[in-house]
Design a protein around this motif. Structure first.
Motif: not given
Length: 527
Positions: A220-246
């Motif tokens: 739920g965004g916890g990893l990105a929060q840990c990395a703040n203030p660094a820039q985070v770029v996530a590359l996602i290979l989706s296995d969920v219908i509709g590709d909902p990022l959450d």
């Protein structure tokens, strides 16, 4: 049918040259079988980890272009990853930006490195001098102590970054089990007990993920929060219908908008609030009246999420291959879901529609197709568009049509046999094509893009209207195999297993791909 066609806009051919009806009307079943397998292979190839990463990361010296944005590389790059396909993604990422990489950690399934070597997938493995540490865990796809240790290493790496750093996050299916980080003082077992009780009580996947995110340090965004203030770029290979990022891996780089009241409401609705362990209550209690995770407003400014591989992309690659093979492709939907019995019925109806002997298919047939759509996750517009293409094929004399779809249907378990949803779907579609209602030499293929359908060595199977006669002649009782959910055994025994789809481990996963090849209509005066 005229009313159905009117719903859709007129379609324009993307390719001006199509194989004529005359040149394809002699398509044999074996020829269509071979083409169906080639189309499936192209779908899988198009979403291979190295290919999707290479397609998404564009390197120009010290400039890295991702998702339309540019980032400067100055020995400031770090990498983390979690998921079943992440090892291959990490290997390719290191080939592209390894000279600027300081450190990396990836959490991958137990035994994956040995399995990839055994399947000849050395290109998905890291080099011996890699700066990325590989940690295996989540045996049997369940969070465990090894995966928790991996998650802690990932959290430590992210927490030590500064505003000058760039964190590349690689995510694929299975990532949630490989990134367990229960909020203290709660144990991993206690967290699993809560989600297991919720699932047993009938909670939806959305409700489960809301609670999972509230109980996790990284989801739920916890990893990105840990990395703040660094820039985070996530590359996602989706296995969920509709590709909902959450929902993909429970959204570790996606801001959670869940309110604390929602978490408690979910637990209350399933009568679980009163029986929570004290540690879980302690984790949730401080959040009541505040945000479950206090995430800064600038969250979206330092996080870029890019879906680089999905079922949609796989179907587009399959469509291009179909054109190369002289087929007319039409993509039905990447979101097919629901019970395999309903899905097989839809494909049976569509084959009847395509092969109807009338000048135009009967309106009641189109109406039944549209009525079934919502049950299997297919929009009415997509069904209308597809039927329109099939009608045009009949009138204009195109060659064989390649109907493409994807998603993740479900199987109702009634037996203890060996099988998977793809093989059972293929078996049920074969029955549809063998029925007296369908007079069509269609070929149908259903395959899992990961190369494994359930606990079997097959990815799926290929079937057609000759299935019933073939099985009967060999003394195989199809109904008995279906009742026992034993589709793998059925296809293994049928004609020495020639109908099985056996690509081996693919190293990727974007759910399933369905291919139905409809031969050219018999020449009629439809004008």
């Amino acid at each position: 049918m005229a009313q159905i066609v009117a719903f859709s806009r007129s379609l324009h051919l993307q390719h001006p040259l199509w194989v004529s009806l005359a040149s394809l009307c002699s398509c044999s079943m074996s020829s269509l079988d071979t083409r169906a397998r080639a189309v499936f292979s192209a779908a899988v190839e198009g979403v291979q980890p190295d290919i999707v990463v290479r397609r998404s990361l564009e390197r120009h010296g010290d400039k890295l272009l991702v998702g339309g944005q540019s980032f400067t590389l100055t020995n400031n790059l770090y990498l983390v990853g979690f998921g079943k396909a992440v090892l291959g993604m990490a290997a390719e990422a290191e080939r592209i930006v390894g000279d600027r990489l300081i450190k990396g950690v990836v959490s991958v399934p137990h035994g994956i490195q040995k399995t990839l070597r055994n399947h000849g997938k050395e290109k998905m493995l890291l080099e011996n001098n890699s700066r990325i540490t590989v940690m295996e865990g989540a045996k049997n796809n369940l969070p465990d102590a090894d995966a928790q240790k991996s998650a802690e290493c990932i959290r430590e790496l992210a927490s030590g970054l500064t505003e000058k750093d760039l964190l590349l996050v690689l995510i694929s299916g299975g990532g949630s089990a490989l990134l367990p980080a229960p909020a203290p003082p709660m144990s991993l077992q206690e967290k699993q007990d809560v989600t297991r009780k919720l699932a047993a009580a009938g909670a939806t996947i959305q409700e489960l993920n809301t609670v999972r995110r509230a109980l996790s340090l990284l989801k739920g965004g916890g990893l990105a929060q840990c990395a703040n203030p660094a820039q985070v770029v996530a590359l996602i290979l989706s296995d969920v219908i509709g590709d909902p990022l959450d929902l993909i891996a429970s959204g570790p780089t996606v801001r959670s908008d869940s309110k604390p009241e929602e978490v408690w409401d979910i637990l209350d609705s399933y009568k679980l609030s009163g029986c929570l362990p004290s540690s879980v209550k302690e984790v949730l209690r401080p959040h009541y009246g505040s945000q479950v995770k206090k995430q800064p407003e600038e969250f979206k400014d330092h996080v870029l999420n890019v879906v680089i591989g999905s079922n949609t992309i796989a179907l587009e690659c399959a469509s291009r291959k179909a054109v190369e093979l002289g087929l007319r492709p039409v993509i039905l939907s990447p979101g097919v879901c629901g019970d395999v019995r309903s899905v097989s019925r839809l494909y049976g109806l569509l084959s009847r529609f395509a092969c109807s002997p009338e000048k135009e298919p009967p309106p009641e047939l189109a109406a039944e197709i549209l009525q079934l759509g919502p049950e299997v996750g297919v929009e009415s517009w997509d069904l209308c568009r597809t039927m329109n293409v099939l009608v045009e094929e009949r009138k204009e004399g195109w060659g064989a049509t390649c109907l493409l779809a994807g998603g993740e249907p479900t199987v109702q378990l009634t037996g203890k046999g060996r099988g998977g949803r793809n093989q059972e779907l293929a078996l049920r579609v074969g029955l549809e094509l063998s029925s007296d209602e369908v007079k069509c030499d269609a070929v149908f293929l259903s395959g899992g893009t990961d190369g494994q359908d359930g606990p079997t060595e097959a990815a799926g199977a290929v079937t057609d209207g000759e299935l019933m006669e073939e099985a009967t002649s060999q003394g195989l009782d199809i109904d008995g195999f279906l009742t026992n959910n034993d589709s793998f055994t059925f296809f293994s025994q049928l004609s020495e297993g020639r109908r099985l789809l056996m690509p081996g481990l693919t190293g990727t996963n974007v759910m399933d791909v369905h291919v139905m090849l409809l031969p050219p209509s018999v020449q009629r005066d439809f004008q």
